[in-house]
Scaffold this motif. Sequence first.
Motif, PDB file in Angstrom:
ATOM      1  N   GLU A 169       5.291  -3.536   4.486  1.00 57.78           N
ATOM      2  CA  GLU A 169       4.268  -4.287   3.575  1.00 57.78           C
ATOM      3  C   GLU A 169       3.184  -3.392   3.126  1.00 57.78           C
ATOM      4  OE1 GLU A 169       3.536  -5.109   8.184  1.00 57.78           O
ATOM      5  OE2 GLU A 169       5.550  -4.864   6.644  1.00 57.78           O
ATOM      6  N   ASP A 170       2.881  -2.256   3.743  1.00 53.07           N
ATOM      7  CA  ASP A 170       2.005  -1.292   3.077  1.00 53.07           C
ATOM      8  C   ASP A 170       2.063  -1.196   1.586  1.00 53.07           C
ATOM      9  OD1 ASP A 170       0.231  -1.453   5.482  1.00 53.07           O
ATOM     10  OD2 ASP A 170       1.588   0.095   6.452  1.00 53.07           O
ATOM     11  N   LEU A 171       3.519  -0.970   1.510  1.00 48.71           N
ATOM     12  CA  LEU A 171       3.992  -0.506  -0.081  1.00 48.71           C
ATOM     13  C   LEU A 171       4.049  -1.565  -0.861  1.00 48.71           C
ATOM     14  CD1 LEU A 171       7.065   1.484   1.521  1.00 48.71           C
ATOM     15  CD2 LEU A 171       4.646   2.420   0.659  1.00 48.71           C
ATOM     16  N   ALA A 172       3.483  -2.870  -0.637  1.00 45.90           N
ATOM     17  CA  ALA A 172       3.674  -3.755  -1.623  1.00 45.90           C
ATOM     18  C   ALA A 172       2.830  -3.871  -2.628  1.00 45.90           C
ATOM     19  CB  ALA A 172       3.649  -5.176  -0.815  1.00 45.90           C
ATOM     20  N   HIS A 173       1.821  -2.810  -2.636  1.00 48.78           N
ATOM     21  CA  HIS A 173       0.695  -3.009  -3.741  1.00 48.78           C
ATOM     22  C   HIS A 173       0.790  -2.132  -4.972  1.00 48.78           C
ATOM     23  CE1 HIS A 173      -1.621  -5.259  -0.627  1.00 48.78           C
ATOM     24  NE2 HIS A 173      -1.232  -4.498   0.527  1.00 48.78           N
ATOM     25  N   GLY A 174       2.023  -1.447  -4.743  1.00 48.61           N
ATOM     26  CA  GLY A 174       2.162  -0.294  -5.940  1.00 48.61           C
ATOM     27  C   GLY A 174       1.360   0.720  -5.960  1.00 48.61           C
ATOM     28  N   GLU A 175       0.386   1.291  -4.862  1.00 46.89           N
ATOM     29  CA  GLU A 175      -0.385   2.299  -4.788  1.00 46.89           C
ATOM     30  C   GLU A 175       0.145   3.234  -3.950  1.00 46.89           C
ATOM     31  OE1 GLU A 175      -4.376   1.095  -3.536  1.00 46.89           O
ATOM     32  OE2 GLU A 175      -4.467  -0.475  -5.403  1.00 46.89           O
TER      33      GLU A 175
END
Length: 685
Positions: free
Chosen positions: A250-256
Amino acid sequence: MKLEAAADCYAGLSDGILTIGNSRIERKWSLAAAGVFPLSLLDRQRQTEWLDPKAASAARSFVHQAIAEFTDYDVLQQIDNENGRGPEHLLVTVTASSGLLDVQWSLRVYPDFPVIRQTVFYRKPERSNSNGAAIDPEENRPAPKAKSPADYVDFIPLAALHCRWKAVALHDVTDTNNNLVSSAEGLLYTDSELHPLAGNFLSVHNSLTKDGLLIVKESPTTFGQLQASSGDYCVSGRRFWVTGSGVADEDLAHGEWVECYGSAVGVYHGSELEQLRLIREYHDRLQTCNTDSDTYVMSNTWGDRSRDGRVTESFICKELEQAARLGITHVQIDDGWQKGITANSVISGGSWADYYSRNADFWDVHPERFPNGLAPVVQRAKQLNIRLGLWFSPDSTGDFTHWRKDVDVLIKLWSEYGVRFFKIDGIYIRNKLGESRLLRILNEMTRYAGGDVYFNLDTTNGKRQGYLYHTSGGNLFLENRYTDFKSYYPHWTLRNIWMLSPYVPAGRLQMEFLNTDRNAALYKEDPLSPAACGIGYSFAVTMFANPLAWMELSGLSERQVETLQPLIALFNRIKPETGRGHVLPVGNQPDGTGWTGLQCMTGDREGYLLAFREFTDERSGSFRLWGERLAGSSIQLECLARSEGQQPLEFPDEIVQTPLSSSGEIRISLVEPLSFALYRYSGKE
């Protein structure tokens, strides 16, 4: 492709082999379609190869479950100093695409220093395959050749078998923990099982050559890590992994870009002291030491438990006057200077976080407590040559969604009032998004101030940064201790410095001394009570750290003031040396009943020694001093300060010559229990 050198640092990419190093250390990796694989770890001074070349393809150097084939490798280099906080060094950045993820791998090497640091970043871009379907991360992943952990950030397969390892774990959340260092050790074996190890530092010592390898996990402590696993390292036979990236799907869901926890690998030769010197020098690469700004005595009234109930313009001005009398150079106003109310206030209804939604002007100066703003307090501090600090709590709401507002508040306080010292408290990191936003607050403020800002990072509660994870740019407010709750004993404070100093520079620790006359009745007849030790002894405990007067200075008796004045003056006189020195424990581990102390090495044959006779009938104690060049010497001791129980302090400046035993020990005598002495020492042939 040949990359330019920086000082004696170099990096090169040839035939898919990345090489990075300096005159002391070199590492090589294969940048292959299947991933990044370790090839070499070379001690260049000894020409010793630490890695087993046959095990190079056993596992990738770092792993995430979404990684597939690597494509589009790119390698860049630049000179960096981490926002002015560290020395200049070579930063090499490798980028690549891999299945669902983009990968950025940062490597740092420093001139003439045998450690290479690395950090992996992942990003999930908006990308699909040619059919418009999501890429299957398992589709192109090669089958593993050996059992390995599922989540790790470095892989080191060793060549040598006859090695002893030691893992050292540091602990924080000090409101509920007072045992801050633990360790485990063992020998390498030939099995293939995965054995987890907890720790921030892992040393591997070759029993035959006496050479050593240091592996650091750059992360919070176990209490503060995100996605905490069963260990920080894993060992299987001769293979080591640095485990636990801290990154969840879920940490990778922001596209940053999302930063994994990092690692550092270094080499050393010989004794335990050489390993500890490497650790000390490692910290110097994380943060350049400036004794003028980094070493000081600070006061903060919160230790007397009035909380924000007495924080007013008139009260703080009295504290400033008393600080000037004592020679204290920094005064920090804790929670209560601001208009908003926290859960720690004497006024009910406050909260932790959610500050801006509760009160848009939460961080305005309190209009009743400071009707003229902070200007009169700032002006009086300048007149007294005292640097003012403030408490600040970034808003953890929504994973620090208001981080830009927090930066604006800090900038306003820095610009309008000249505040350079901020205690950062009340934070709770729940995920990598919140972590990155908190770090943006610190980094943006540092950039705006051109490095002229200093953070006292509170480690007492919650999920925070620990000792090794983005803690440059200030020091660590280590612990809340109070006589009101009987949680303060001078020997407990000394023990925490004693235990931590091999792994964290003592000067990076803000350590408390309290008004020892307060709450004496609560301790009853306890022979180790603060009142039994006295305020001089309590201050001396902190002299090789950053002393924190955790008290209302205006509540000190005249006798206590007269005791502290010459001690603080002595601290200020020697801090240019002690602030840069290497502090290590000597004597017995403090427990209140033995002979113990701290040694501050300022050179190969000179330094300072703090010796404590705790509550013991033994009139003298033995101290084995660190330093190979002291062997075979006699020691000249210049006594700078000495106490004999509750008698007035002595500052004799007497010089004595004492022999060093065959085991490298000297004996120190003090007449009364609960006494201390501070010496300047030098070795003589």
